[in-house]
Design a protein around this motif. Structure first.
Motif, PDB file in Angstrom:
ATOM      1  N   LYS A 199       0.827  -1.222   0.000  1.00  0.00           N
ATOM      2  CA  LYS A 199       0.000   0.000   0.000  1.00  0.00           C
ATOM      3  C   LYS A 199       0.857   1.267   0.000  1.00  0.00           C
ATOM      4  CE  LYS A 199      -3.227  -2.566   2.979  1.00  0.00           C
ATOM      5  NZ  LYS A 199      -3.933  -2.590   4.273  1.00  0.00           N
ATOM      6  N   SER A 200       1.942   1.235  -0.765  1.00  0.00           N
ATOM      7  CA  SER A 200       2.850   2.383  -0.776  1.00  0.00           C
ATOM      8  C   SER A 200       2.195   3.628  -1.352  1.00  0.00           C
ATOM      9  CB  SER A 200       4.124   2.054  -1.572  1.00  0.00           C
ATOM     10  OG  SER A 200       3.835   1.861  -2.940  1.00  0.00           O
ATOM     11  N   ASP A 201       1.062   3.472  -2.047  1.00  0.00           N
ATOM     12  CA  ASP A 201       0.352   4.649  -2.568  1.00  0.00           C
ATOM     13  C   ASP A 201      -0.156   5.546  -1.447  1.00  0.00           C
ATOM     14  OD1 ASP A 201      -1.359   2.116  -2.453  1.00  0.00           O
ATOM     15  OD2 ASP A 201      -2.915   3.679  -2.416  1.00  0.00           O
ATOM     16  N   PRO A 204       2.987   8.468  -0.460  1.00  0.00           N
ATOM     17  CA  PRO A 204       3.596   8.846  -1.733  1.00  0.00           C
ATOM     18  C   PRO A 204       4.964   9.494  -1.619  1.00  0.00           C
ATOM     19  CG  PRO A 204       1.811  10.350  -1.161  1.00  0.00           C
ATOM     20  CD  PRO A 204       1.744   9.213  -0.187  1.00  0.00           C
ATOM     21  N   SER A 250       2.681  -1.276  -4.551  1.00  0.00           N
ATOM     22  CA  SER A 250       1.332  -0.717  -4.528  1.00  0.00           C
ATOM     23  C   SER A 250       0.522  -1.452  -5.575  1.00  0.00           C
ATOM     24  CB  SER A 250       1.339   0.787  -4.831  1.00  0.00           C
ATOM     25  OG  SER A 250       0.008   1.285  -4.884  1.00  0.00           O
ATOM     26  N   LYS A 253      -3.992   2.453  -6.961  1.00  0.00           N
ATOM     27  CA  LYS A 253      -4.152   3.705  -6.224  1.00  0.00           C
ATOM     28  C   LYS A 253      -5.599   3.823  -5.791  1.00  0.00           C
ATOM     29  CE  LYS A 253      -3.156   8.648  -6.345  1.00  0.00           C
ATOM     30  NZ  LYS A 253      -2.584   9.766  -7.130  1.00  0.00           N
ATOM     31  N   GLU A 255      -8.602   5.885  -4.223  1.00  0.00           N
ATOM     32  CA  GLU A 255      -9.090   7.244  -4.001  1.00  0.00           C
ATOM     33  C   GLU A 255     -10.591   7.205  -3.753  1.00  0.00           C
ATOM     34  OE1 GLU A 255      -7.898   9.271  -7.555  1.00  0.00           O
ATOM     35  OE2 GLU A 255      -5.988   9.919  -6.676  1.00  0.00           O
ATOM     36  N   GLU A 260      -7.758   2.865  -8.973  1.00  0.00           N
ATOM     37  CA  GLU A 260      -7.076   2.998 -10.265  1.00  0.00           C
ATOM     38  C   GLU A 260      -6.017   1.900 -10.373  1.00  0.00           C
ATOM     39  OE1 GLU A 260      -6.423   3.392 -13.605  1.00  0.00           O
ATOM     40  OE2 GLU A 260      -7.665   5.127 -13.042  1.00  0.00           O
ATOM     41  N   GLU A 263      -2.252   2.213 -11.865  1.00  0.00           N
ATOM     42  CA  GLU A 263      -1.173   2.893 -11.134  1.00  0.00           C
ATOM     43  C   GLU A 263      -0.600   1.936 -10.088  1.00  0.00           C
ATOM     44  OE1 GLU A 263      -1.732   6.919  -9.958  1.00  0.00           O
ATOM     45  OE2 GLU A 263      -3.309   7.270 -11.444  1.00  0.00           O
ATOM     46  N   ARG A 264       0.236   1.025 -10.579  1.00  0.00           N
ATOM     47  CA  ARG A 264       0.846   0.009  -9.735  1.00  0.00           C
ATOM     48  C   ARG A 264       2.324   0.338  -9.522  1.00  0.00           C
ATOM     49  NH1 ARG A 264      -1.770  -2.324 -13.810  1.00  0.00           N
ATOM     50  NH2 ARG A 264       0.206  -2.769 -14.842  1.00  0.00           N
TER      51      ARG A 264
END
Length: 392
Positions: A199-201, A204, A250, A253, A255, A260, A263-264
Motif C-alpha cells: 500500500k505504498s500509494d 507517496p 502498490s 491507487k 481514491e 485505479e 497505477e501500480r
C-alpha cells in the motif's frame, strides 16, 4: 514428441491479516491479463488452476470496474501456480530456445491470522505445519509491512513495527520443533527475506531508501532477532539475507470509492525476484565463500536451472562431465574430479552474465530474452528508488 520443460521457481509471501496480500496477488495476475501488458511483456501469464485464475481475474475486475476490494482469504493457506508462456515476437508462436518452454512460478500465501492468533485445534495446528513445509522450497520470501498501519502510527511507527516482527519471530519459533528433522538444521529454506512495503500509494513521499531507513531506525533490533531465529533453523546461515533487501509495492491507487488499477508500483518485480534476483544472489554468496560445500552444491543445483535457461552454464558442465544430464552429479564431478572451487565456478558464471542482456535482446526470442528483461526491470527499479538491493 518432445517433453515440455519448465524452469520452476517459488516465492513465499508473509503478512498479517489486512496487509494487502490478496489485493497484491489479484493485481499481479489481473494486470498480466491486460492485452497491452501482454504485448509489452512478450509473454502470457497463465494460471495452471483455471478456477484460481477466474477468481483472481474477478477480484481484479471488481477493483477496476466497481471499486470493490477483494475479500481476504481468512485462515486459507493457498498456493497459486502460474506458467509464463513465452512467444516468439517475430512469428507469434511458442518460442523454442532449445532448453525451456516456460517459466513456472508458484506463489505460496501464508495466512496472516497464524501470526496473530493461536490455532483452534490439532487439525489446524497440523495444517499450519504442512503449509509452512510447502514454503520451504522457496528461494525468496516477502515480509509485508502494511503502509496503512505505518500511517496510523505516524510518529510512533515502532509500536507497529516491533509488534509485527515479534509476531513473525514467535510464529517461527512455535513451528521450530515440528520443522526440524531429528533436531538437525534444514538445508532447504527461503534464504532471501525481502521486506516489502504494501500500500505504498498511501505514503507517496516515501521511497524505498526512506522505508529502509525507517525500519532500521525503529525496528533494527527486531529485524536482527528475526534473522537469528531463521539462522537457527537451517544450515549455513552465512547464505542468508533477512531485512537486507527492501521493495515498495502498490497494487493500485485507492481514491475514495475509486480504485485505479493502472497505477501500480513494484508488481512487475515479482517474477524477476523469483528467478534472476535469487540466482545472482546465490552466485555472489558462492563467490564470497559464505556457504559450506554441502549448501554450495545445493545452491548450484538450483542455480543451474536458471543458468541453463540463460545459456551460461552448459559449457562448464559439458566440458567437465561430457553428456551427463544429472545436475547434482555434474556439479559434484565438476568440483571434485576437475577441481575448480565453488568461488571459481560462481565467478565464471558471473562473468558470462556481463554481456547477456545484449545477446538475449539481439535474439528477441525465447525465455532467455524474457529473463534479460527481468534483469533490466531490477536495474530500473533501483534507479527509480523502488528497490534497494543488499551488496552482501
Amino acid at each position: 514428441m518432445r517433453r515440455s520443460r519448465k524452469l520452476e521457481q517459488h516465492i513465499a509471501v508473509f503478512g498479517e491479516s489486512g496487509s494487502g496480500k490478496t489485493v497484491l496477488l489479484s493485481s499481479f495476475y489481473g494486470a498480466a491479463q491486460e492485452r497491452g501488458n501482454i504485448v509489452n511483456a512478450g509473454f502470457n501469464l497463465v494460471a495452471e488452476n483455471p478456477s484460481q485464475g477466474t477468481h483472481l481475474s474477478q477480484n481484479y475486475l471488481g477493483m477496476k470496474r466497481s471499486g470493490r476490494v477483494p475479500e481476504p482469504n481468512r485462515f486459507a493457506a493457498k498456493s497459486y501456480a502460474f506458467s509464463v508462456k513465452v512467444k516468439s515476437r517475430a512469428q507469434g508462436r511458442a518460442a523454442d530456445d532449445g532448453r525451456f518452454d516456460a517459466l513456472r512460478m508458484v506463489w505460496h500465501d501464508y495466512p496472516g491470522e497464524w501470526f496473530e492468533h493461536d490455532v483452534s485445534g490439532v487439525d489446524e495446528a497440523q495444517r499450519r505445519v504442512d503449509t509452512f513445509r510447502n514454503l520451504l522450497q522457496s528461494d525468496v520470501a516477502f515480509l509485508m509491512v502494511d503502509g496503512q498501519r505505518l500511517l496510523d502510527n505516524d510518529g510512533e511507527e515502532e509500536r507497529y513495527l516491533k509488534s509485527l516482527f515479534t509476531n513473525y519471530c514467535n510464529g517461527l519459533l512455535l513451528l521450530r520443533d515440528d520443522l526440524l528433522i531429528d533436531g538437525k538444521p534444514l538445508d532447504s529454506f527461503p534464504r532471501i527475506w525481502i521486506v516489502a512495503l504494501s500500500k505504498s500509494d498511501l505514503l507517496p513521499d516515501m521511497d524505498v531508501d526512506e522505508f529502509k531507513d525507517l525500519l532500521l531506525e525503529k525496528a533494527g533490533d527486531d529485524i536482527e532477532k528475526l534473522r537469528d531465529v531463521l539462522g537457527g533453523l537451517f544450515a549455513s546461515d552465512g547464505a542468508l539475507a533477512v531485512g537486507e533487501d527492501f521493495v515498495t509495492f502498490s497494487s493500485a491507487k485507492f481514491e475514495g470509492t475509486k480504485i485505479e488499477v493502472s497505477e501500480r508500483v513494484g508488481l512487475n518485480l515479482v517474477l524477476p525476484f523469483a528467478c534472476v534476483f535469487a540466482f545472482e544472489r546465490h552466485l555472489r554468496w558462492l563467490q564470497a565463500g559464505r556457504v559450506s560445500r554441502k549448501v554450495g552444491l545445493q545452491l548450484l543445483e538450483n542455480a543451474e536451472v536458471t543458468a541453463a535457461a540463460l545459456g551460461v552454464f552448459g559449457n562448464w558442465v559439458a566440458k567437465a562431465v561430457g553428456s551427463s544430464n544429472k545436475v547434482a552429479a555434474a556439479v559434484g564431478l565438476l568440483l571434485t574430479a576437475v577441481g575448480p572451487s565453488l568461488a571459481h565456478l560462481a565467478k565464471d558464471l558471473q562473468v558470462k552474465l556481463v554481456d547477456f542482456d545484449t545477446r538475449a535482446s539481439a535474439k528477441r526470442d525465447g525465455l532467455a530474452a524474457v529473463l534479460a528483461g527481468f534483469r533490466r526491470d531490477l536495474v530500473r527499479a533501483e534507479e527509480e528508488q523502488i528497490l534497494f538491493q543488499s551488496l552482501s
